[in-house]
Design a protein around this motif. Structure first.
Motif, short mmCIF file in Angstrom:
data_model
loop_
_atom_site.label_atom_id
_atom_site.label_comp_id
_atom_site.label_asym_id
_atom_site.label_seq_id
_atom_site.Cartn_x
_atom_site.Cartn_y
_atom_site.Cartn_z
N VAL A 132 -11.49 -51.99 41.81
CA VAL A 132 -10.60 -51.52 42.86
C VAL A 132 -11.33 -51.61 44.20
O VAL A 132 -12.56 -51.47 44.27
CB VAL A 132 -10.10 -50.07 42.57
CG1 VAL A 132 -11.21 -49.04 42.75
CG2 VAL A 132 -8.90 -49.71 43.43
N CYS A 165 -5.92 -53.52 44.34
CA CYS A 165 -6.41 -54.11 43.09
C CYS A 165 -5.51 -55.26 42.67
O CYS A 165 -4.45 -55.48 43.26
CB CYS A 165 -6.45 -53.06 41.97
SG CYS A 165 -4.80 -52.48 41.50
N SER A 186 -12.19 -53.42 35.17
CA SER A 186 -11.24 -53.16 36.24
C SER A 186 -11.97 -52.85 37.54
O SER A 186 -12.99 -52.16 37.55
CB SER A 186 -10.30 -52.02 35.86
OG SER A 186 -11.07 -50.91 35.49
#
Ligand SMILES: CC(C)(COP(=O)(O)OP(=O)(O)OC[C@H]1O[C@@H](n2cnc3c(N)ncnc32)[C@H](O)[C@@H]1OP(=O)(O)O)[C@@H](O)C(=O)NCCC(=O)NCCSC(=O)CCC(=O)O
Length: 337
Positions: free
Chosen positions: A4, A303, A2
């Motif tokens: 961001v 994101c 992930s």
């Protein structure tokens, strides 16, 4: 994994420096020089904390963080207004048509004229993704996150946005455009000028550049061929700009002849189509793939995630909500992927 996007902080210096060293030169907005990067980060921090609706010349630096490792893997920048303090110079390609009655001949000449036409324009730049992360959509996330930032802080940006693409550099690191024009007046090779530029900024170029128009026909062929062409490594960036609606309108960089791409701010696709909504559900299981952003200035985050538009409201998935640090009732900006 992930990722961001968030504002850069002073702790990101080492990451930015390592990435700057990977750019291979000619990358004005990300110089491999620690002091320049420190000033840039300080300026950016001031921009993120300044309140007020007026447009001043400031720079926002964003970074892409892998939230699992904490590593910074990419960066991009926003300039609210170029030429605010020091004039912003471009070469504008113009035409001069002359006719001789005696010869019955019309001659059309192309000229490079120094211009400040683009002063006051906002700019996107400094886009760099670590080579290890390329070709997976993260470049697009970095580039487009800036448009959600602009949509969310529209009053801090101008009516037009520009982006400068690096010009052609040969195998030896030289620039045919520089050699034909700037180089004649500076007693420096392109590489030397580039290094000086990295440390001291590019005002010296504007100061010493010839101020009279230059006839393109009088330049050597190598230089003529590269006017307005992007460096091959800039093709992905150019494609993304064109997809957003930017176009080449005959302005080139006075240093390396690379093209300046221009767009009306409110017509940039990701700005025009950005949706502002109140989160009514932060547990969406399945939805449209989107870029989602939240937070004002220093709290800005962006994101990839899933969304479902419900009028002025929006549902987003739990991972995006966590990455963006939002919950029901908060405002997010989003755009389809
Ligand atoms: C530019 C980026 C960040 C792009 O990252 P990625 O390659 O991972 O991007 P991505 O998200 O996978 O793909 C972005 C889009 O570009 C397309 N694309 C990728 N490579 C391409 C190529 N060689 N020619 C044409 N299009 C190409 C992809 O198909 C995709 O569009 P689809 O999804 O439609 O298929 C990176 O390549 C990079 O760091 N390059 C080196 C530094 C650089 O040149 N930076 C730009 C400087 S110019 C600048 O900073 C001003 C411009 C600006 O700031 O926006």
């Amino acid at each position: 994994m992930s990722f961001v996007i968030r504002p850069a902080a002073s702790d990101d210096l080492q990451y930015l420096y390592e990435m700057a060293k990977l750019t291979g030169g000619g990358f004005t907005n990300l110089p491999p020089d620690r002091n320049s990067l420190i000033s840039k980060l300080e300026g950016s921090e001031a921009a993120f904390t300044r309140e007020g609706d007026d447009i001043v010349g400031e720079t926002f630096v964003l970074v892409l963080e892998n939230t699992e490792t904490g590593d910074v893997r990419g960066t991009c920048q926003l300039f609210t207004a170029v030429g605010h303090q020091y004039p912003f110079y471009s070469y504008r390609i113009g035409k001069l048509t002359q006719y001789s009655k005696e010869l019955d001949l019309t001659v059309e000449a192309e000229l490079l004229s120094l211009s400040n036409d683009l002063g006051g324009t906002s700019e996107v730049g400094g886009l760099f993704l670590h080579p290890g992360e390329r070709a997976g959509g993260l470049g697009l996330l970095l580039a487009r996150s800036r448009y959600l930032f602009i949509a969310a802080h529209r009053h801090r940006f101008g009516e037009r946005i520009l982006a400068e693409l690096r010009g052609i550099i040969d195998e030896r690191g030289g620039s045919p455009f520089w050699d034909a024009i700037g180089g004649k007046f500076f007693g420096m090779s392109f590489q030397e000028a580039d290094e000086f530029n990295a440390v001291h900024g590019n005002q010296f170029i504007a100061d010493l550049m010839p101020k009279h128009p230059v006839y393109i026909a009088m330049l050597d062929e190598e230089a003529r061929k590269v006017i307005g062409l992007p460096h091959p490594s800039g093709r992905a960036a150019m494609r993304m700009l064109q997809d957003e609606g930017y176009s080449y309108q005959g302005y080139v960089d006075i240093f390396d002849g690379g093209p300046t791409m221009l767009a009306d701010t409110d017509k940039v696709k990701s700005i025009a189509n950005a949706h502002r909504g109140t989160v009514v559900d932060a547990t969406l299981e399945k939805g449209e793939k989107a870029l989602i952003a939240a937070g004002q200035f220093a709290d800005f985050r962006c994101c990839y995630g899933a969304r479902e538009l419900r009028g002025d409201d929006v549902a987003i998935d739990a991972q995006a909500a966590e990455l963006l640090r939002v919950a029901k009732g908060d405002t997010v900006w989003s755009i389809a992927r």
